[in-house]
Design a protein around this motif. Structure first.
Motif, PDB file in Angstrom:
ATOM      1  N   GLU A   1      48.395  44.204  -2.063  1.00 45.41           N
ATOM      2  CA  GLU A   1      48.858  44.031  -0.684  1.00 45.41           C
ATOM      3  C   GLU A   1      48.447  42.686  -0.081  1.00 45.41           C
ATOM      4  O   GLU A   1      48.949  42.285   0.964  1.00 45.41           O
ATOM      5  CB  GLU A   1      48.340  45.183   0.201  1.00 45.41           C
ATOM      6  N   GLN A   2      47.526  41.976  -0.758  1.00 50.18           N
ATOM      7  CA  GLN A   2      47.070  40.675  -0.250  1.00 50.18           C
ATOM      8  C   GLN A   2      47.820  39.502  -0.879  1.00 50.18           C
ATOM      9  O   GLN A   2      47.683  38.367  -0.431  1.00 50.18           O
ATOM     10  CB  GLN A   2      45.563  40.501  -0.529  1.00 50.18           C
ATOM     11  N   ARG A   3      48.599  39.793  -1.916  1.00 52.41           N
ATOM     12  CA  ARG A   3      49.165  38.723  -2.738  1.00 52.41           C
ATOM     13  C   ARG A   3      50.011  37.734  -1.926  1.00 52.41           C
ATOM     14  O   ARG A   3      49.814  36.523  -1.995  1.00 52.41           O
ATOM     15  CB  ARG A   3      50.010  39.346  -3.863  1.00 52.41           C
ATOM     16  N   GLU A   4      50.938  38.236  -1.133  1.00 56.75           N
ATOM     17  CA  GLU A   4      51.822  37.353  -0.367  1.00 56.75           C
ATOM     18  C   GLU A   4      51.048  36.537   0.662  1.00 56.75           C
ATOM     19  O   GLU A   4      51.297  35.334   0.837  1.00 56.75           O
ATOM     20  CB  GLU A   4      52.918  38.178   0.329  1.00 56.75           C
ATOM     21  N   ALA A   5      50.081  37.193   1.331  1.00 57.56           N
ATOM     22  CA  ALA A   5      49.309  36.499   2.372  1.00 57.56           C
ATOM     23  C   ALA A   5      48.460  35.370   1.767  1.00 57.56           C
ATOM     24  O   ALA A   5      48.348  34.285   2.350  1.00 57.56           O
ATOM     25  CB  ALA A   5      48.416  37.495   3.108  1.00 57.56           C
TER      26      ALA A   5
ATOM     27  N   GLN B   1      50.777  32.491   0.905  1.00 55.22           N
ATOM     28  CA  GLN B   1      51.177  31.764   2.111  1.00 55.22           C
ATOM     29  C   GLN B   1      50.059  30.850   2.603  1.00 55.22           C
ATOM     30  O   GLN B   1      50.305  29.717   3.030  1.00 55.22           O
ATOM     31  CB  GLN B   1      51.567  32.746   3.215  1.00 55.22           C
ATOM     32  N   LEU B   2      48.816  31.347   2.540  1.00 55.87           N
ATOM     33  CA  LEU B   2      47.691  30.527   2.996  1.00 55.87           C
ATOM     34  C   LEU B   2      47.539  29.278   2.118  1.00 55.87           C
ATOM     35  O   LEU B   2      47.300  28.177   2.620  1.00 55.87           O
ATOM     36  CB  LEU B   2      46.392  31.352   2.941  1.00 55.87           C
ATOM     37  N   ILE B   3      47.718  29.444   0.799  1.00 61.76           N
ATOM     38  CA  ILE B   3      47.599  28.291  -0.103  1.00 61.76           C
ATOM     39  C   ILE B   3      48.705  27.278   0.156  1.00 61.76           C
ATOM     40  O   ILE B   3      48.449  26.073   0.288  1.00 61.76           O
ATOM     41  CB  ILE B   3      47.621  28.762  -1.585  1.00 61.76           C
ATOM     42  N   THR B   4      49.952  27.766   0.239  1.00 65.37           N
ATOM     43  CA  THR B   4      51.085  26.845   0.442  1.00 65.37           C
ATOM     44  C   THR B   4      51.061  26.202   1.822  1.00 65.37           C
ATOM     45  O   THR B   4      51.530  25.072   1.987  1.00 65.37           O
ATOM     46  CB  THR B   4      52.420  27.575   0.217  1.00 65.37           C
ATOM     47  N   SER B   5      50.505  26.912   2.826  1.00 70.96           N
ATOM     48  CA  SER B   5      50.425  26.329   4.176  1.00 70.96           C
ATOM     49  C   SER B   5      49.495  25.124   4.214  1.00 70.96           C
ATOM     50  O   SER B   5      49.565  24.290   5.121  1.00 70.96           O
ATOM     51  CB  SER B   5      49.947  27.382   5.186  1.00 70.96           C
TER      52      SER B   5
ATOM     53  N   GLN C   1      38.410  27.366   0.743  1.00 69.00           N
ATOM     54  CA  GLN C   1      37.468  28.444   0.405  1.00 69.00           C
ATOM     55  C   GLN C   1      36.980  29.167   1.657  1.00 69.00           C
ATOM     56  O   GLN C   1      36.891  30.395   1.689  1.00 69.00           O
ATOM     57  CB  GLN C   1      36.279  27.873  -0.369  1.00 69.00           C
ATOM     58  N   ARG C   2      36.678  28.395   2.722  1.00 70.15           N
ATOM     59  CA  ARG C   2      36.204  29.010   3.973  1.00 70.15           C
ATOM     60  C   ARG C   2      37.247  29.962   4.549  1.00 70.15           C
ATOM     61  O   ARG C   2      36.942  31.090   4.945  1.00 70.15           O
ATOM     62  CB  ARG C   2      35.866  27.917   5.002  1.00 70.15           C
ATOM     63  N   GLU C   3      38.508  29.525   4.582  1.00 73.06           N
ATOM     64  CA  GLU C   3      39.560  30.353   5.181  1.00 73.06           C
ATOM     65  C   GLU C   3      39.858  31.577   4.310  1.00 73.06           C
ATOM     66  O   GLU C   3      40.105  32.665   4.843  1.00 73.06           O
ATOM     67  CB  GLU C   3      40.824  29.508   5.400  1.00 73.06           C
ATOM     68  N   LEU C   4      39.868  31.403   3.004  1.00 73.72           N
ATOM     69  CA  LEU C   4      40.116  32.547   2.113  1.00 73.72           C
ATOM     70  C   LEU C   4      39.035  33.608   2.255  1.00 73.72           C
ATOM     71  O   LEU C   4      39.322  34.805   2.349  1.00 73.72           O
ATOM     72  CB  LEU C   4      40.186  32.074   0.651  1.00 73.72           C
ATOM     73  N   VAL C   5      37.753  33.177   2.272  1.00 73.31           N
ATOM     74  CA  VAL C   5      36.643  34.124   2.398  1.00 73.31           C
ATOM     75  C   VAL C   5      36.662  34.811   3.758  1.00 73.31           C
ATOM     76  O   VAL C   5      36.359  36.010   3.873  1.00 73.31           O
ATOM     77  CB  VAL C   5      35.300  33.399   2.160  1.00 73.31           C
ATOM     78  N   ALA C   6      37.039  34.063   4.829  1.00 76.00           N
ATOM     79  CA  ALA C   6      37.076  34.644   6.176  1.00 76.00           C
ATOM     80  C   ALA C   6      38.165  35.721   6.278  1.00 76.00           C
ATOM     81  O   ALA C   6      37.945  36.781   6.873  1.00 76.00           O
ATOM     82  CB  ALA C   6      37.325  33.538   7.201  1.00 76.00           C
ATOM     83  N   LYS C   7      39.342  35.466   5.677  1.00 77.29           N
ATOM     84  CA  LYS C   7      40.464  36.404   5.801  1.00 77.29           C
ATOM     85  C   LYS C   7      40.460  37.476   4.710  1.00 77.29           C
ATOM     86  O   LYS C   7      40.925  38.596   4.944  1.00 77.29           O
ATOM     87  CB  LYS C   7      41.787  35.634   5.756  1.00 77.29           C
TER      88      LYS C   7
END
Length: 830
Positions: free
Chosen positions: A509-513, A516-520, A673-679
């Motif tokens: 369920e996290q795959r798309e999000a 999107q975060l990486i491509t953004s 890394q900061r944004e991925l760990v936070a979300k």
């Protein structure tokens, strides 16, 4: 008489001694350190583990495994997993090993913290102990906070050391200790999470751990759990460091062997000069035994003094090894000194000096008084039987010594055979050169060139002795260099891969999000690999449970208990190559399932293309057939798999993903890394650039250690060359004096000597390097099973370097002749 003669020849005898001191020093230092290391492992085996025995499981223990664990009444327990953590103070993130502990672990050894009281209070206070280096890296102090998953808790102390950790493991994933009861609040243990459950036990010394392990371990293995005792751990550690010890011992043995060759070649020339004096002694009534003992006492004295000095240097050197190997050892090695290494050094020095000098020494026995009038190169030849007996003794000693170092008769025999073959080839090459020069002598060349070539086969020539000494020294040094290259190339990792960041444990369920975060951030999604976990149910119709109980099965045990992380895709990757069968990219829903497995798994399962395997995919049995076998390059630091399914089979199975991207610099990496760990606090991130730095640092240290040992061989080889070539000066002085008396100029004498030593240096070093190239190729293909790309360093550096060294030493030999009048030289040498 031995003492008086030794005083007159002290310079040469000191060179003999120098040949063997470094070899003895290398063997004694490594042997002493190996003994200390084994003693420390045995003494500290409990402190290394922190308990008497541990039961661990890579999944939640089964009902039967839990019943066994509970019946043994664990004294402490732990769950650990690798995860990302964050420091709210500055937003820093890092991949760590989270260890949730409860109970009084460790029972032996201590948790070293700053402040010291934190180790005893962190569980009650609900705080965290964080690796001390990690705190320094992010400028964090005790009292600040750490975020583990969805849980934020205070840092109560800096963790300096804990039983079971090594510098290498903590540099990749530093440890963070938190109370066991708080693990649930982190919400990090989800589907697909890599976790380990451990249960620690302390028992009385009366329990027979070996018998206990033999009884309980098979029962636990059947339930995918494992039992480790402190004694089995110390045995494994001992075996691991035995391999390092074997390499170091071989390097030391090479240095010692070079020293022995130096002794043999130098004594050969030395005794050759003394034959006339021995004949005179026999004319005056000296017996065979007396003339033999004069020189035996000299060589024995050299061996004893050289062995003593070598042993003392070795004792000093072994103090360096704990420092050199500290990053590879899970504990501090306490060095203790005993009299044994000194006795061993003195014995080795005496025994090897006498053994390798015995053949030239025996010639003193067979000198007849009449030979005072006609000493020539054929004089004082010992009987063939005696010569063969000495050769047999040398070969037997080399085998026994190699076997003692390697503890493997086949390897020891191979090492001795290779040395003997090399020796024979070098001697053969020297004799072939002599024969070739004699047959095709260039009569039209200039006087100096002809004279230097004549010196290679005239009476009292030193061609065979020096070519063997130079060639064998070059061969051993070059082989060590080529082998070092093979070892280090085998350890290298591919840093040229496009992806330099891997994101693990991404839920469906996290795959798309996450994408999107990486491509953004303007970054590519290079890989999005689905992972499905499964276990083996049956192999070729035989149930795995039955195979676990079968002691005769050829299937490796680890495979039967392993939880496979598999994937599905329609193509091979750059790290794979189809070896057997046909690759199937995609299947329809009603097609039989055809899979591809790696070559190492096929070997361990003892299966081939067309064989049937049934997998248990989270409770659902799936029948499959082996369609192809792939050769996988596991050295490439990228996601590789033992089992790959085609598309159209596993899409609906419970799964999680691994993603990869390429981040251009450290700043953007830290932001992502900061944004991925936070979300997404459950995901783990591996920054491959950090891993490359750690691995390169480790390889640099390994290279340093290998070069350090190679230094012994190179230095000993140089001393052997100096000893052999310097000793030969006494044979050339009279000829040079005669040439000067006949009117030869200094430049002509210099040129004659220069050309002779250049020929000797080139022949010996070239044959040695070519032999090293051949032996290293065999090692690469037969032992290491790696492609061999030889370095040009031996040809560009060793060949001219050793030739120039031989030339320099040789030219220094005739300085006495050039600076003084012929009569003065003859009087001085007399």
């Amino acid at each position: 008489m031995a003492w008086r003669d030794a005083k007159a020849s002290r310079v040469r005898l000191l060179l003999f001694m120098a040949s063997i001191i470094l070899g003895i020093a290398a063997v004694v230092s490594i042997q002493l350190f190996s003994t200390n290391l084994k003693d420390n492992i045995q003494l500290q085996s409990k402190a290394l583990m922190g308990a008497d025995y541990i039961i661990d499981s890579r999944q939640v223990p089964t009902e039967r495994a839990q019943a066994i664990i509970d019946s043994l009444q664990p004294d402490a327990s732990e769950v650990n997993f690798v995860s990302m953590i964050a420091f709210p103070k500055n937003g820093g993130t890092k991949l760590v090993k989270v260890r949730g502990l409860e109970g009084g672990f460790p029972f032996y050894g201590t948790i070293d913290t700053q402040p010291a009281s934190a180790a005893a209070t962190y569980q009650e206070s609900g705080g965290a102990l964080v690796d001390a280096t990690l705190l320094l890296q992010f400028n964090i102090k005790p009292g600040d906070s750490i975020k583990v998953g969805e849980l934020t808790l205070p840092i109560t102390g800096a963790l300096k050391a804990i039983p079971g950790s090594t510098a290498i493991s903590t540099s990749v994933a530093p440890p963070v200790l938190i109370p066991y009861r708080l693990i649930k609040d982190t919400k990090l243990i989800q589907f697909g999470s890599r976790k380990e459950y451990q249960y620690f036990y302390k028992v009385s010394d009366t329990l027979n751990l070996k018998r206990f392990e033999d009884k309980i371990d098979p029962m636990l293995k059947a339930e995918s759990a494992d039992l480790d005792t402190h004694t089995s751990t110390s045995r494994r550690l001992g075996k691991r460091y035995d391999n390092v010890g074997k390499f170091l011992n071989l390097a030391a043995f090479i240095a010692l062997l070079l020293g022995c060759i130096g002794i043999a070649s130098s004594v050969h020339i030395y005794i050759k000069e003394k034959l006339k004096a021995i004949a005179v002694l026999k004319c005056m009534g000296a017996s065979r035994l007396q003339s033999f003992l004069i020189f035996l006492i000299q060589i024995s004295g050299i061996g004893i003094i050289g062995g003593l000095f070598g042993a003392l240097i070795g004792i000093g050197l072994q103090e360096l090894f704990p420092y050199l190997l500290k990053d590879f050892l899970p504990f501090d090695v306490e060095i203790s000194i005993s009299a044994q290494p000194i006795f061993m050094g003195v014995f080795l020095g005496l025994f090897m000096s006498v053994l390798f000098a015995l053949l030239p020494l025996l010639r003193t026995w067979y000198v007849s008084p009449l030979e005072v009038l006609r000493v020539d190169e054929k004089a004082a030849q010992e009987p063939k039987k005696v010569r063969y007996l000495v050769f047999a003794a040398i070969i037997l000693f080399l085998f026994l010594f190699s076997f003692w170092l390697l503890n493997d008769a086949i390897y020891a025999l191979g090492f001795v055979a290779a040395t003997f073959i090399t020796f024979s080839i070098l001697a053969g090459a020297a004799l072939l050169c002599i024969k070739g020069i004699r047959k095709f002598f260039p009569k039209r060349w200039g006087f100096t060139l002809r004279q230097s070539l004549l010196n290679l086969f005239r009476p009292n020539n030193q061609t065979v002795v020096l070519v063997v000494a130079i060639g064998l020294g070059t061969f051993l040094i070059s082989t060590l260099y080529f082998t070092k290259d093979i070892l280090l190339t085998k350890s290298e990792i591919d840093t040229s891969a496009n992806a330099n960041m891997i994101i693990l444990d991404v839920q469906t369920e996290q795959r798309e999000a996450v994408e999107q975060l990486i491509t953004s951030k303007g970054l590519p999604v290079i890989d999005n690999i689905p992972l499905v976990t499964m276990r083996l149910h049956s192999i070729k119709g035989e149930l795995v449970n039955a195979l676990r109980q079968d002691s005769t099965t050829q299937i490796k045990r680890w495979v039967l208990n392993h939880e496979f992380r598999t994937t599905y895709r329609d193509s091979l990757t750059s790290s794979e190559e189809l070896q057997e069968g046909v690759w199937t990219p995609e299947l329809n829903s009603d097609d039989p399932v055809v899979i591809s497995i790696s070559d190492n798994l096929a070997l361990d399962l003892n299966i081939d293309v067309g064989d049937a395997i049934v997998f248990n995919v989270q409770g659902v049995l799936m029948e499959t057939t082996i369609g192809s076998i792939r050769k996988v390059d596991w050295q490439q630091l990228k996601p590789n798999f033992s089992v790959v399914f085609p598309k159209g089979v596993l899409e609906d199975a419970p799964q999680f993903s691994v993603m990869a991207t390429n981040v251009p610099n450290q700043e953007r990496s830290a932001t992502l890394q900061r944004e991925l760990v936070a979300k997404f606090p459950n995901v783990s991130i591996i920054d491959l650039r950090q891993v490359f730095t750690i691995v390169e640092d480790i390889l640099d240290k390994v290279t340093w250690i290998i070069n350090f040992m190679a230094f012994f061989s190179i230095l000993t080889g140089i001393i052997v060359l100096i000893g052999s070539v310097r000793t030969s000066k006494y044979q050339r002085i009279k000829e040079s004096v005669l040439l000067r008396t006949l009117g030869a100029k200094n430049t002509q004498i210099l040129q004659i000597s220069a050309f002779e030593y250049v020929f000797l240096g080139l022949i010996g070093s070239l044959v040695g390097i070519l032999l090293a190239l051949l032996s290293s190729l065999c090692l690469a293909l037969l032992v290491f099973k790696e492609p061999f790309a030889p370095s040009m360093i031996p040809f560009l550096v060793f060949l001219p370097g050793i030739t120039l060294l031989v030339l320099g030493i040789g030219l220094s030999n005739i300085q006495t002749v050039l600076r003084s009048s012929p009569l003065e030289v003859l009087r001085r040498e007399g």
